[in-house]
Design a protein around this motif. Structure first.
Motif, PDB file in Angstrom:
ATOM      1  N   PRO A 373       0.879  -1.218   0.162  1.00  0.00           N
ATOM      2  CA  PRO A 373      -0.057   0.096   0.027  1.00  0.00           C
ATOM      3  C   PRO A 373       0.651   1.318  -0.130  1.00  0.00           C
ATOM      4  O   PRO A 373       1.783   1.640   0.744  1.00  0.00           O
ATOM      5  N   GLY A 374       0.341   2.296  -0.820  1.00  0.00           N
ATOM      6  CA  GLY A 374       1.254   3.308  -1.137  1.00  0.00           C
ATOM      7  C   GLY A 374       2.293   3.548  -2.034  1.00  0.00           C
ATOM      8  O   GLY A 374       2.780   4.587  -2.454  1.00  0.00           O
ATOM      9  N   SER A 375       2.518   2.207  -2.785  1.00  0.00           N
ATOM     10  CA  SER A 375       3.511   2.176  -3.737  1.00  0.00           C
ATOM     11  C   SER A 375       3.234   2.574  -5.116  1.00  0.00           C
ATOM     12  O   SER A 375       4.043   2.918  -5.967  1.00  0.00           O
ATOM     13  N   TYR A 376       1.737   2.716  -5.413  1.00  0.00           N
ATOM     14  CA  TYR A 376       1.390   3.148  -6.866  1.00  0.00           C
ATOM     15  C   TYR A 376       1.710   4.689  -6.819  1.00  0.00           C
ATOM     16  O   TYR A 376       1.591   5.508  -6.222  1.00  0.00           O
ATOM     17  N   LYS A 377       2.445   4.838  -8.120  1.00  0.00           N
ATOM     18  CA  LYS A 377       2.671   6.188  -8.582  1.00  0.00           C
ATOM     19  C   LYS A 377       1.823   6.754  -9.762  1.00  0.00           C
ATOM     20  O   LYS A 377       1.599   5.913 -10.514  1.00  0.00           O
ATOM     21  N   TYR A 378       1.693   8.071  -9.718  1.00  0.00           N
ATOM     22  CA  TYR A 378       0.833   8.726 -10.707  1.00  0.00           C
ATOM     23  C   TYR A 378       1.152  10.122 -10.869  1.00  0.00           C
ATOM     24  O   TYR A 378       1.852  10.671 -10.047  1.00  0.00           O
ATOM     25  N   PHE A 379       0.789  10.494 -12.177  1.00  0.00           N
ATOM     26  CA  PHE A 379       1.505  12.020 -12.609  1.00  0.00           C
ATOM     27  C   PHE A 379       0.539  13.157 -12.005  1.00  0.00           C
ATOM     28  O   PHE A 379      -0.714  12.848 -12.175  1.00  0.00           O
ATOM     29  N   GLN A 380       0.765  13.859 -11.613  1.00  0.00           N
ATOM     30  CA  GLN A 380      -0.335  15.121 -11.233  1.00  0.00           C
ATOM     31  C   GLN A 380      -0.473  15.876 -12.429  1.00  0.00           C
ATOM     32  O   GLN A 380       0.350  16.037 -13.388  1.00  0.00           O
TER      33      GLN A 380
END
Length: 397
Positions: A373-380
């Motif tokens: 949990p918390g590992s997913y990255k996304y672009f602002q």
């Protein structure tokens, strides 16, 4: 004495809901319950493949929740009939009630067959939920391959469905005022060229609307008709009416109205995400592309409130639209961060490859967040302040 755990209910087990539930597990003192009417996770972006499958027991578009959901999340197989915000409680279809400290509203969207079109509710087959796809698959199995099929609606779902059925050897007519309205001119040309190659008859233009649906034909303006043994309705989406029925403020379509942190304008204990969220009355395009980062950001908002800090505004950087046009070709429409298309696209086999990788990675990203949990990255995404300021009135229920 150990502090009481914070209970968070997540309503809806789609892309956004599962992502939110997984991310919430990054705190040991949070108890997460995911309420979903099915025991399985549905890959909605593969439902057209399920509908076209020859095998009645095909599991394409279906995943066990164990593959995408953190083991610590409690799955409650039920439906929510009403949210009592004052009591912080939800009433379930089974008759049970569940209390919450925070609620994530992730009910998603559904196919909308208009009651204003005579016969549509009785004879047309929508394609946006697992049960609808299975019903359509059963209907297709009952008619000969050479029987005419009409797909109403030229959006991404309509394009993918028409191509999938045509590639399976069916006689398909696609009816829409415009095919691929969200695409650039170049992207639309790519899609229509491939549809034509597959044998799909395209009826478009201002008069290409279905005015009535019968058991074996559809009616068009001017008294024209088209034979149709199976009419697939993909023109338009709606959202479940849970928020409206619960007395919460919604936009005109019924999406929960929120601020830019995805928090309900009525209650800071309720956070919305995915297709059913309408931040500042300016919702993102209904898609898994928006659903995953919005799910993560909804969880971040809840986690911030638990920690007593100010939640950040939610932003999504859109990159394009991936469309399968049969299994052998696709069109990947590139876009600016605000989701407006540019004149570039990836077509043909390369487009099909990219689309398939996107489908696979969508599940992979959910599984990765479940494991860590918390590992997913996304672009602002781009700043929305000017766009919000330009809106003089937000339509509400």
């Amino acid at each position: 004495m150990a502090a009481k755990a914070t209970t968070v209910l997540v309503i809806g087990g789609g892309y956004a809901g599962v992502m939110a539930a997984n991310r919430l597990m990054s705190r040991d003192d949070v108890k997460v319950k995911l309420i979903n009417p099915r025991t399985e996770f549905v890959e909605r972006i593969r439902l057209h493949q399920l509908a076209a499958a020859d095998d009645p027991n095909s599991t394409v578009a279906v995943q066990d929740f164990g593959a995408v959901l953190n083991a610590g999340v409690q799955l409650v197989v039920d439906s929510v009939e009403r949210i009592d915000a004052g009591a912080r409680q939800v009433a379930l279809a089974s008759g049970a009630t569940l209390d919450y400290d925070y609620l994530v509203y992730a009910v998603g969207s559904t196919g909308a067959v208009p009651v204003s079109v005579p016969g549509a509710a009785e004879f047309a087959y929508p394609l946006s939920e697992l049960e609808q796809a299975k019903r359509l698959r059963s209907r297709l199995a009952d008619v000969p391959v050479q029987a005419p099929v009409v797909v109403v609606g030229g959006g991404l779902t309509g394009i993918e469905a028409a191509a999938e059925f045509a590639e399976a050897g069916r006689r398909v007519t696609l009816v829409s005022t415009i095919v691929g309205p969200s695409l650039s001119k170049a992207g639309r040309r790519s899609v229509t060229k491939r549809l034509t190659k597959l044998g799909v008859a395209i009826l478009d233009g201002p008069e290409a609307t279905v005015t009535a649906v019968g058991p074996d034909q559809v009616a068009l303006p001017g008294g024209l008709t088209l034979p149709s043994a199976v009419t697939v309705w993909t023109a338009g989406f709606g959202v479940p009416g849970l928020a409206t029925a619960s007395g919460l403020t919604t936009d005109a379509l019924g999406r929960l109205l929120t601020d830019e942190t995805l928090t309900s304008v009525d209650d800071d204990r309720i956070v919305a995400t995915g297709d059913a969220a309408s931040p500042s009355g300016l919702p993102y395009r209904m898609s898994c592309q928006a659903g995953l980062p919005l799910g993560a950001q909804a969880a971040n908002t809840v986690l911030a409130r638990i920690a007593g800090t100010q939640p950040a505004d939610a932003t999504v950087k859109m990159t394009g639209q991936c469309i399968s046009v049969g299994r052998g070709a696709g069109t990947v429409q590139l876009a600016r961060g605000d989701d407006t298309p540019v004149g570039l696209y990836i077509g043909g086999r390369a487009g099909a490859f990219v689309k398939e990788q996107v489908c696979r990675y969508t599940v992979k990203w959910l599984a990765g967040e479940a494991a860590k949990p918390g590992s997913y990255k996304y672009f602002q995404g781009p700043d929305r302040s000017e766009l919000i300021a330009a809106v003089t009135a937000v339509p509400v229920r």
